[in-house]
Design an enzyme around this catalytic site. Structure first.
Site, PDB file in Angstrom:
ATOM      1  N   HIS C 156       0.835  -1.207   0.000  1.00  0.00           N
ATOM      2  CA  HIS C 156       0.000   0.000   0.000  1.00  0.00           C
ATOM      3  C   HIS C 156       0.864   1.249   0.000  1.00  0.00           C
ATOM      4  O   HIS C 156       2.084   1.168   0.162  1.00  0.00           O
ATOM      5  CB  HIS C 156      -0.922   0.021   1.233  1.00  0.00           C
ATOM      6  N   HIS C 203      -5.752  -1.859   4.075  1.00  0.00           N
ATOM      7  CA  HIS C 203      -5.638  -0.693   3.191  1.00  0.00           C
ATOM      8  C   HIS C 203      -4.778  -1.005   1.970  1.00  0.00           C
ATOM      9  O   HIS C 203      -3.798  -1.724   2.055  1.00  0.00           O
ATOM     10  CB  HIS C 203      -5.138   0.560   3.901  1.00  0.00           C
ATOM     11  N   HIS C 218       4.855   7.332   2.619  1.00  0.00           N
ATOM     12  CA  HIS C 218       5.580   6.061   2.569  1.00  0.00           C
ATOM     13  C   HIS C 218       4.839   5.105   1.643  1.00  0.00           C
ATOM     14  O   HIS C 218       3.665   5.294   1.337  1.00  0.00           O
ATOM     15  CB  HIS C 218       5.705   5.430   3.970  1.00  0.00           C
ATOM     16  N   HIS C 250       0.538  -0.748  14.590  1.00  0.00           N
ATOM     17  CA  HIS C 250      -0.441   0.311  14.385  1.00  0.00           C
ATOM     18  C   HIS C 250      -1.719  -0.024  15.151  1.00  0.00           C
ATOM     19  O   HIS C 250      -2.118  -1.195  15.214  1.00  0.00           O
ATOM     20  CB  HIS C 250      -0.827   0.415  12.913  1.00  0.00           C
ATOM     21  N   TYR C 259       9.266   1.291   9.779  1.00  0.00           N
ATOM     22  CA  TYR C 259       9.507   2.365   8.811  1.00  0.00           C
ATOM     23  C   TYR C 259      10.999   2.613   8.667  1.00  0.00           C
ATOM     24  O   TYR C 259      11.726   2.620   9.668  1.00  0.00           O
ATOM     25  CB  TYR C 259       8.873   3.679   9.280  1.00  0.00           C
ATOM     26  N   GLU C 269       7.981   1.113   4.151  1.00  0.00           N
ATOM     27  CA  GLU C 269       7.425   0.392   5.293  1.00  0.00           C
ATOM     28  C   GLU C 269       7.423  -1.102   4.982  1.00  0.00           C
ATOM     29  O   GLU C 269       7.243  -1.504   3.832  1.00  0.00           O
ATOM     30  CB  GLU C 269       5.973   0.842   5.551  1.00  0.00           C
TER      31      GLU C 269
END
Lengths: 311, 311, 311, 311
Positions: C156, C203, C218, C250, C259, C269
């Site tokens: 993503h 996502h 990112h 997260h 990251y 990421e």
């Protein structure tokens, strides 16, 4: 030092049927480091996380199995005491001079134990050139990730033979090993198997009463976690290695484990975890009818032929 | 036994501001077992995987910090030798009688070290009723999964104070601990911090040169894996515990780690993994400018105020 | 098929300052597979677990950043509908012919969205020769373990730019993406950031309101587990890659994350886990003052400059 | 929405021999949430990470086995189309009114497929009061860690029965499921088993050709990782649950797995991982003689009676 006397099982020589095929297995699949070849054609290897010159030797022969298992003592003085105490104990022993068959190694006291195995003890060994970093160390030597399954060190062996109780008594009384766990015979009177250790490891060696002398059930290399054991099963599978049992957990030692065979039929283990043993802990005891659970914690019964297949 | 003399750091008493809130923290969140309360109102706890009567005591006080750290010796004879050697070494020491302030404990030799800490040594302690199984053992006592983050045992402490090198010399010469790693001072001549151990653990105690005496930077409880460290971060977060750093890895010891504060501001650590130390290993040495990497392996620099916040 | 329309973000082209250094980074450290070079000198890569010809392209340029992000549609008919609906929606779009700049790719509808990004949509692409096994498949293509950190697929991107709500509306109404989570503006009235997906992934793309157009915060590649995220941190560290944050979790998506920066300063990421999104789930909503916890679940506050450093 | 039509297998009712013993098993050991009891004495449960009212129902009966498996459609309109298409397809179907036997559920189209199973499809269901957080969500509902093995959701079922190809054709053509993998018959001409999915999951349902109709080989609940599968084996063991196979990995789906029996003899699975399926992927095909490896990836052969023991 709080770790004194005999601190660990740390060298093993095994027989293999095909040297190059075995090298490929132990180096490329298990991830051991190839250190050198001896003039008589044996190959010396070590785990990436070990300092000693080498810790595992393969020798080509007609039959697989164990040549000897060696323990490391903390000093030459301890070695001299062990030699004297072995004689006093009544077991035949000889001294193998430094730098004879094992490159980089000092003299070894070599003992024939009643289970039919040769047990060596040594105190001095050169440091391997491929040792873990010492100055501002990365987590892997020179920052190079381990290859294959990433076996990091020799861990332990399970020996099978007659008069196990006498071998165990020698390990306890002369080598000073501690008994972490015991499995009882069916009548509950004797010990079927004893797990012994020289440090926090839950075992450096185990000895099981067996009709045929000098047998080895398996020897184990160390992994760091259950996840590493699972990944090892993946890597063994894609390399068509025959898996004997696992990934699973032992009740005995509580370690995570995977059993499989080397190309010669020697049973190997990858072992991770297990509790930290201290000598002030009570001995953990397994009734005979619970040994299946002790070894195959999840299945709670021994796999068929598990105790019969040895080399 | 190969593990001899002083085998581990195994008891600690700390000061907390609110006893019940602290109990809730150490028992319900960290997962320590509540063993008993003393007549003067302290609470004794232990990890689920420990045999000793208790290994961690909280005492209500006006300021957080460390009352004492205690090491376990292998025998009463060793304890007597330590008492004599401590006097010979020139450090003040007294003997605390059995069953005085620590229920179930034998006599302790109590030493004041130059960094300003009280260090106790003992040899005898009763076995806890809530000990790991000994007969056909399940992997958890009575087959009951640990609660909270599942801290299984006391692991180590990092002490801050002046004259660190003298305290270190005492730990080495009288207690017989081994030095696993050293971080150098900026000029490369002295030792800023020294990590010492009594067994395969990469450290039982570390000592860092610091202006103020008697300080503790953190004390650690043991977890079994990187996965447990991650799950601990989840559980601390849902309980609103302030996380100081991690989940991450140390270069020093190679352990996985998570730092956070107890309700009184004492910094705690959950520690897993790390290599197996043996006394025949060389000491690993960190240059001063690499200490950030040694502690915060992934970030490769010290967190702001990391070395200033102590209790 | 139950997965219809636009099913995933599946191709990205980014700018890098030094092509060969970047290749070494993405191929040898992240473990992407090098597929081919274009006649104008760009390098096409893919994850080992992807079937499409390539999914990630690096182009040498003066400034780092994003050239375009592309989504895959289920059929040419869907693509034709998207072209018509984009025009109806009022966004400028053009068609890029098959096999022009992206080897192996069919025609793409290329749209300029108000946040200043170029978004492409395509339906046809050749299968890579280095695809996962299809016949009696091993778990890795040809049974070869992934190299480096083992990034298995593009995952993503988080886009920053003005008029985020319009770009989001386009993603929802024309591309048919679902909204998994939303972070609110300080007044609670608007959306600061929106996380959108075309499948069970939590996502495929997120869009954050930002003053400067066309920025990328990112882009992420997929790992399989928290353990893989930890091992990735080890491997990035030994390769001296600058880690920006993590390993951590997260709150938003519940994914495990790390990251770090590529050699050109693009933030990358590595992402693993996260819940399985279904369109019948309610949108998860984060208050502005909880966004720190949403992104840095363990620290519960945003890292300094986290929202300012973009390319 | 990109996830359209029938998106997942999401409700199952099974027969158990002893209701309270089964509740204890599914709730306290597997960690499902008890939602409610029906007026006729069935018990409704769900995974902690599911939004729907309930997803798993146990009914006391003389024989174990499956009452029905239900799929969720994206809208009432889709449900109406499925009803029409089922009739057109030629399978008997009826409509079960809302809130009849399944509390909180809208009307269901109930189909008898040729393998002898009852398959329901529904579109509407109330949200459970015990749903995952939606506002500033913690990773677990209300920040409460899952209990037992922590099964988070219903995952899939493997159905056994005659005319499997016709049931598969219905799943594909009327329900719109995608085929992820196929195992061939010994002659290579037909399909022994087919794995189908409505989303990125590698399977929602699988169908195997079998002489006896209406059988279920196993049904699976979702875990998050290989580590969770290992911990589940620990927890099942301390609870004396009979483990059938695993922890291990499938070649098919690449998922991590553990098989075991509920107190009534229904085979359950805990399943984690597996690749992310997309409809543009080729179907993965297993030759008959490789099916052992497909299911028991590490052992590379089927366990004795694995395909014979069903309920």
């Amino acid at each position: 030092m709080a770790l004194k006397g005999v601190t660990r099982a740390s060298l093993m020589q095994v027989r293999v049927l095909d040297l190059e095929k075995s090298l490929q297995f132990y180096r490329d699949i298990l991830g051991l480091v190839e250190v050198c070849r001896t003039t008589d054609g044996r190959i010396c290897l070590k785990g990436y996380d070990e300092f000693d010159h080498h810790t595992f030797v393969i020798r080509e022969a007609d039959k697989p199995g164990l040549d000897f298992l060696a323990f490391k003592a903390d000093s030459d003085q301890t070695l001299t005491e062990i030699e004297a105490n072995t004689k006093k104990f009544g077991f035949p022993c000889e001294v193998i001079p430094a730098n004879s068959d094992q490159p980089g190694y000092g003299r070894r006291v070599s003992v024939k134990v009643p289970t039919g195995h040769r047990i060596d003890i040594f105190a001095e060994v050169e440091m391997s050139k491929q040792h873990p970093d010492v100055k501002n160390p990365e987590i892997w030597p020179n920052g190079i990730p381990p290859i294959g399954v990433g076996a990091c060190a020799f861990d332990h062996a399970l020996l099978f033979g007659p008069n196990a109780s006498e071998t165990v008594r020698y390990f306890k009384e002369v080598l000073g090993l501690g008994v972490a766990e015991v499995a009882k015979t069916p009548d509950g009177q004797g010990d079927l198997c004893t797990w012994l250790t020289g440090s926090n490891r839950p075992h450096d060696v185990a000895v099981l009463e067996f009709a045929h002398p000098g047998k080895v059930h398996h020897y184990a290399f160390k992994l760091n976690s259950w996840t590493d054991v699972g990944r090892a099963a993946d890597i063994l599978t894609i390399n068509n290695v025959v898996i004997d049992a696992g990934p699973m957990r032992h009740g005995i030692t509580r370690g995570y484990t995977l059993y499989f065979f080397d190309p010669s039929g020697n049973r190997c283990e990858l072992f991770a975890g297990g509790y930290a043993y201290y000598p002030d802990m009570p001995v953990r005891v397994w009734d005979f009818d619970q040994v299946g659970k002790g070894i195959f914690y999840y299945d709670r019964k021994l796999k068929d032929n598990y105790l019969e297949v040895v080399t």
